[in-house]
Design a protein around this motif. Structure first.
Motif, PDB file in Angstrom:
ATOM      1  N   TRP A 313      41.400  21.432  44.448  1.00 29.33           N
ATOM      2  CA  TRP A 313      40.284  22.389  44.516  1.00 29.33           C
ATOM      3  C   TRP A 313      39.006  21.793  43.918  1.00 29.33           C
ATOM      4  O   TRP A 313      37.918  21.962  44.463  1.00 29.33           O
ATOM      5  N   LEU A 314      39.145  21.056  42.809  1.00 30.37           N
ATOM      6  CA  LEU A 314      37.977  20.368  42.232  1.00 30.37           C
ATOM      7  C   LEU A 314      37.377  19.400  43.248  1.00 30.37           C
ATOM      8  O   LEU A 314      36.161  19.258  43.349  1.00 30.37           O
ATOM      9  N   ARG A 315      38.270  18.764  44.034  1.00 29.36           N
ATOM     10  CA  ARG A 315      37.839  17.779  45.034  1.00 29.36           C
ATOM     11  C   ARG A 315      37.267  18.470  46.279  1.00 29.36           C
ATOM     12  O   ARG A 315      36.146  18.188  46.697  1.00 29.36           O
ATOM     13  N   ASP A 316      38.055  19.378  46.872  1.00 24.32           N
ATOM     14  CA  ASP A 316      37.691  19.942  48.180  1.00 24.32           C
ATOM     15  C   ASP A 316      36.813  21.188  48.072  1.00 24.32           C
ATOM     16  O   ASP A 316      35.945  21.407  48.909  1.00 24.32           O
ATOM     17  N   VAL A 327      39.997  12.391  38.368  1.00 27.91           N
ATOM     18  CA  VAL A 327      39.926  13.526  37.446  1.00 27.91           C
ATOM     19  C   VAL A 327      40.254  13.121  36.010  1.00 27.91           C
ATOM     20  O   VAL A 327      39.688  13.655  35.060  1.00 27.91           O
ATOM     21  N   GLU A 328      41.155  12.136  35.839  1.00 31.19           N
ATOM     22  CA  GLU A 328      41.535  11.742  34.480  1.00 31.19           C
ATOM     23  C   GLU A 328      40.341  11.170  33.718  1.00 31.19           C
ATOM     24  O   GLU A 328      40.080  11.550  32.570  1.00 31.19           O
ATOM     25  N   ALA A 329      39.591  10.274  34.361  1.00 24.14           N
ATOM     26  CA  ALA A 329      38.413   9.675  33.703  1.00 24.14           C
ATOM     27  C   ALA A 329      37.356  10.732  33.414  1.00 24.14           C
ATOM     28  O   ALA A 329      36.746  10.736  32.336  1.00 24.14           O
ATOM     29  N   LEU A 330      37.145  11.652  34.376  1.00 28.64           N
ATOM     30  CA  LEU A 330      36.130  12.697  34.181  1.00 28.64           C
ATOM     31  C   LEU A 330      36.527  13.631  33.038  1.00 28.64           C
ATOM     32  O   LEU A 330      35.711  13.944  32.161  1.00 28.64           O
ATOM     33  N   ALA A 331      37.794  14.043  33.008  1.00 28.75           N
ATOM     34  CA  ALA A 331      38.274  14.941  31.954  1.00 28.75           C
ATOM     35  C   ALA A 331      38.225  14.262  30.585  1.00 28.75           C
ATOM     36  O   ALA A 331      37.949  14.904  29.562  1.00 28.75           O
ATOM     37  N   SER A 332      38.463  12.943  30.574  1.00 32.07           N
ATOM     38  CA  SER A 332      38.476  12.199  29.301  1.00 32.07           C
ATOM     39  C   SER A 332      37.070  11.823  28.835  1.00 32.07           C
ATOM     40  O   SER A 332      36.900  11.316  27.723  1.00 32.07           O
ATOM     41  N   SER A 333      36.063  12.057  29.684  1.00 28.73           N
ATOM     42  CA  SER A 333      34.691  11.663  29.315  1.00 28.73           C
ATOM     43  C   SER A 333      34.057  12.626  28.311  1.00 28.73           C
ATOM     44  O   SER A 333      32.996  12.360  27.772  1.00 28.73           O
ATOM     45  N   SER A 337      36.955  20.731  26.004  1.00 29.68           N
ATOM     46  CA  SER A 337      36.402  21.493  27.137  1.00 29.68           C
ATOM     47  C   SER A 337      35.248  22.378  26.672  1.00 29.68           C
ATOM     48  O   SER A 337      34.686  23.126  27.464  1.00 29.68           O
ATOM     49  N   ASP A 338      34.930  22.284  25.361  1.00 28.74           N
ATOM     50  CA  ASP A 338      33.787  23.037  24.815  1.00 28.74           C
ATOM     51  C   ASP A 338      33.948  24.542  25.023  1.00 28.74           C
ATOM     52  O   ASP A 338      32.989  25.246  25.338  1.00 28.74           O
ATOM     53  N   GLY A 339      35.188  25.018  24.873  1.00 33.11           N
ATOM     54  CA  GLY A 339      35.430  26.462  24.985  1.00 33.11           C
ATOM     55  C   GLY A 339      35.605  26.966  26.406  1.00 33.11           C
ATOM     56  O   GLY A 339      35.781  28.168  26.629  1.00 33.11           O
ATOM     57  N   VAL A 340      35.564  26.061  27.382  1.00 34.52           N
ATOM     58  CA  VAL A 340      35.752  26.473  28.782  1.00 34.52           C
ATOM     59  C   VAL A 340      37.250  26.502  29.092  1.00 34.52           C
ATOM     60  O   VAL A 340      37.981  25.586  28.722  1.00 34.52           O
ATOM     61  N   TYR A 341      37.715  27.574  29.750  1.00 37.37           N
ATOM     62  CA  TYR A 341      39.094  27.677  30.228  1.00 37.37           C
ATOM     63  C   TYR A 341      39.079  28.007  31.712  1.00 37.37           C
ATOM     64  O   TYR A 341      38.290  28.849  32.144  1.00 37.37           O
ATOM     65  N   VAL A 342      39.930  27.331  32.459  1.00 34.26           N
ATOM     66  CA  VAL A 342      40.132  27.656  33.877  1.00 34.26           C
ATOM     67  C   VAL A 342      41.520  28.282  33.996  1.00 34.26           C
ATOM     68  O   VAL A 342      42.510  27.695  33.539  1.00 34.26           O
ATOM     69  N   VAL A 343      41.598  29.468  34.585  1.00 36.08           N
ATOM     70  CA  VAL A 343      42.894  30.082  34.908  1.00 36.08           C
ATOM     71  C   VAL A 343      43.018  30.028  36.434  1.00 36.08           C
ATOM     72  O   VAL A 343      42.378  30.805  37.137  1.00 36.08           O
ATOM     73  N   GLY A 368      25.381  24.580  28.506  1.00 33.65           N
ATOM     74  CA  GLY A 368      25.735  23.168  28.267  1.00 33.65           C
ATOM     75  C   GLY A 368      26.992  22.717  29.001  1.00 33.65           C
ATOM     76  O   GLY A 368      27.356  21.543  28.926  1.00 33.65           O
ATOM     77  N   SER A 369      27.664  23.638  29.696  1.00 34.79           N
ATOM     78  CA  SER A 369      28.907  23.267  30.402  1.00 34.79           C
ATOM     79  C   SER A 369      28.596  22.342  31.574  1.00 34.79           C
ATOM     80  O   SER A 369      27.662  22.592  32.336  1.00 34.79           O
ATOM     81  N   THR A 370      29.400  21.304  31.708  1.00 37.70           N
ATOM     82  CA  THR A 370      29.196  20.322  32.779  1.00 37.70           C
ATOM     83  C   THR A 370      30.440  20.256  33.656  1.00 37.70           C
ATOM     84  O   THR A 370      31.472  20.854  33.344  1.00 37.70           O
ATOM     85  N   ARG A 371      30.339  19.456  34.711  1.00 36.31           N
ATOM     86  CA  ARG A 371      31.506  19.302  35.593  1.00 36.31           C
ATOM     87  C   ARG A 371      32.667  18.656  34.828  1.00 36.31           C
ATOM     88  O   ARG A 371      33.838  18.913  35.122  1.00 36.31           O
ATOM     89  N   ALA A 372      32.348  17.849  33.822  1.00 36.65           N
ATOM     90  CA  ALA A 372      33.413  17.220  33.024  1.00 36.65           C
ATOM     91  C   ALA A 372      34.178  18.276  32.227  1.00 36.65           C
ATOM     92  O   ALA A 372      35.410  18.213  32.110  1.00 36.65           O
ATOM     93  N   HIS A 373      33.457  19.255  31.667  1.00 29.08           N
ATOM     94  CA  HIS A 373      34.131  20.328  30.914  1.00 29.08           C
ATOM     95  C   HIS A 373      35.030  21.149  31.835  1.00 29.08           C
ATOM     96  O   HIS A 373      36.154  21.512  31.471  1.00 29.08           O
ATOM     97  N   ILE A 374      34.523  21.425  33.040  1.00 26.46           N
ATOM     98  CA  ILE A 374      35.327  22.203  33.993  1.00 26.46           C
ATOM     99  C   ILE A 374      36.548  21.393  34.434  1.00 26.46           C
ATOM    100  O   ILE A 374      37.662  21.925  34.521  1.00 26.46           O
ATOM    101  N   ALA A 375      36.364  20.105  34.680  1.00 26.80           N
ATOM    102  CA  ALA A 375      37.494  19.241  35.082  1.00 26.80           C
ATOM    103  C   ALA A 375      38.543  19.184  33.978  1.00 26.80           C
ATOM    104  O   ALA A 375      39.749  19.295  34.238  1.00 26.80           O
ATOM    105  N   ARG A 376      38.079  19.026  32.731  1.00 26.63           N
ATOM    106  CA  ARG A 376      39.028  18.964  31.606  1.00 26.63           C
ATOM    107  C   ARG A 376      39.797  20.277  31.473  1.00 26.63           C
ATOM    108  O   ARG A 376      41.015  20.296  31.316  1.00 26.63           O
TER     109      ARG A 376
END
Length: 497
Positions: A313-316, A327-333, A337-343, A368-376
């Motif tokens: 879903w992150l990709r498509d 996704v691993e590199a992006l999440a590790s960057s 997650s700065d308080g962001v949760y994805v359910v 301040g949330s970025t795509r990296a926070h959402i990916a993580r």
């Protein structure tokens, strides 16, 4: 002497074929993705003919890639996406409707109605399952109720129902064999866990003619032989199990208390509970693990509907990564997650919540949330959902789980595996061969033909590749889990009218 086994691994988004040698090592792999059909929101379908043609195509390709011929294959084992429902004409062999996929929610309201009528306890006591649109029974009923003439044909014995294993077996044997194995049958919401056969009360409840149903057989026996399908040489089809039970077998979790988690499109945790079914008090499912050599093993299972699919879903859907490996590199960057949760409740919430109306939710976003926070947060959601399952499993079994054997595509993500270990406070063990779903099917087939002599022999081939040990500070772990539980409550609240 044929010295290889061919495994069909028919999954939700792709068909794969893997050739294994006598040591359980992979000789070759071929894979082909196929079309996902979404006729309406919450509906998911596949073309059964495309399932068959893609599976047959990759089988031929895997044999060629291994520089082998069909005569070198001792037997075929089949493992498959479970619950997905196909109904076809016995004479023409053509489906009367698309396959209705396990993720499909079209019968959710009907399931709610059955619960209101107080039928939950009866269904659970007979099948070990909760009433949910996930299972095959309500999907079969929907096809019979909505396809012109289908019910009449079914009553006259002209239609056949099968989960994907039965569909492949039917086509491999050119309609000579209509059978399923106990592990797949136990996912239909029509099989009685005690008798290991179709239950008359349930057939009556869902108004499904018994004439449509396949014979229920063990997971390891010769069901039939191919009828000039790959070449003139016919191969025995000798092992069948639903994908999660097959992975439990492939991980050699053959003793009670052993647990594996498969990270695929969904996430599925199974614990072998031995030769007696354990009914859950914590919204897990009781299922048949396998039947081999006259002995039936059962399992407790927790199902997460969206795991690896959240990365797709992150990709498509969002376009924030180009391919899943990024996704691993992006999440590790980022360091958190700065308080962001994805359910990722895109298809409702599975165990232990079983809320079929919940929807995907992102909470805790700031400027301040970025795509990296959402990916993580998306990757972490896979581990959090697995924690939900483990908590329920420990409560049901009374066993404190100290080791989790893992397999499936997402186990390649070291960030996820380490986070999983930290959140569970348990060892996470990744085996040398992570294709354990296909390996389980190969083992089941090879045991039936004598290619492998015993469970002890196959147990010798299992090896760990990497062990992840927990190392997170307890206060941080506790805060993360509290945040996750709040996020799940938010997803459930959105579903309330």
């Amino acid at each position: 002497m044929p010295d290889h086994i061919l495994a069909f691994d028919q999954g939700t988004t792709s068909s794969r074929a893997i050739v294994f040698d006598r040591s359980g090592s992979i000789v070759s792999v071929a894979q082909k993705e196929f079309r996902q059909v979404y006729p309406q929101p919450g509906w998911v379908e596949h073309d059964p003919m495309e399932i068959w043609s893609s599976q047959l195509g990759v089988a031929a390709e895997a044999i060629t890639r291994a520089s082998l011929e069909v005569k070198d294959i001792d037997a075929i084992g089949i493992t498959n996406q479970r619950e997905t429902t196909i109904v076809w004409d016995r004479v023409s062999g053509m489906p009367v409707y698309n396959a209705i996929v396990w993720q499909d929610r079209r019968t959710a309201d009907y399931c709610d109605q059955l619960k209101k009528e107080g039928l939950e306890a009866m269904v659970r006591s007979k099948t070990g399952l909760v009433i949910d649109a996930y299972f095959s029974a309500t999907k079969i009923k929907w096809i019979l109720d909505h396809v012109d003439g289908a019910r009449k044909m079914a009553e006259e014995g002209k239609l056949a129902f099968g989960t994907v294993d039965s569909w492949l077996l039917w086509n491999l044997t050119k309609g000579q064999v209509h059978a399923t194995d106990v592990s797949n049958a136990s996912r239909t919401m029509l099989m009685n866990l005690e008798t290991l056969d179709w239950d008359e009360d349930l057939l009556k409840l869902f108004n499904i003619p018994r004439l449509m149903l396949p014979f229920v057989k063990s997971s390891s026996e010769v069901y039939g032989i191919t009828q000039r399908i790959l070449t003139a040489k016919n191969i025995p089809i000798a092992g069948m199990a639903g994908d999660q039970q097959s992975a439990l077998f492939g991980q050699v979790c053959t003793e009670p208390g052993m647990v594996k988690n498969t990270y695929g499109t969904g996430c599925f945790m199974l614990m072998n509970t031995g030769e007696k079914p354990v009914l859950s008090n914590n919204n897990l499912l009781t299922t048949v693990a396998w039947q081999v050599g006259g002995k039936t093993h059962y399992a407790l299972e927790g199902s997460v509907f969206i795991a690896g699919a959240v990365v797709q879903w992150l990709r498509d859907g969002l376009g924030i990564i180009r391919n899943s490996a990024e996704v691993e590199a992006l999440a590790s960057s980022v360091t958190s997650s700065d308080g962001v949760y994805v359910v990722p409740a895109f298809a409702g919430l599975g165990a232990p919540h079983w809320n079929q109306h919940a929807r995907g939710t992102i909470v805790g976003l700031t400027r301040g949330s970025t795509r990296a926070h959402i990916a993580r947060a998306a990757v972490q959601s896979i581990a959090f959902q697995t924690w939900d399952l483990l908590e329920a499993m420990e409560a049901d079994s009374g066993i404190s789980i100290r080791e989790l054997r893992v397999d499936g595509g997402a186990t390649a993500n070291n960030f996820l595996m380490q986070f999983q270990s930290d959140i569970l406070k348990s060892k996470v063990v990744r085996p040398m061969i992570t294709e354990t779903t296909a390996l389980g099917a190969a083992y089941l087939a090879g045991l039936a033909t004598g290619f492998w002599s015993s469970l002890d022999e196959i147990g010798q081939y299992w090896q760990s590749e990497k062990v992840f040990d927990p190392g997170m500070d307890e206060a941080m772990r506790s805060d993360l889990l509290k945040g996750w539980q709040r996020a799940v409550r938010a997803a459930k609240a959105w579903a309330e009218e």
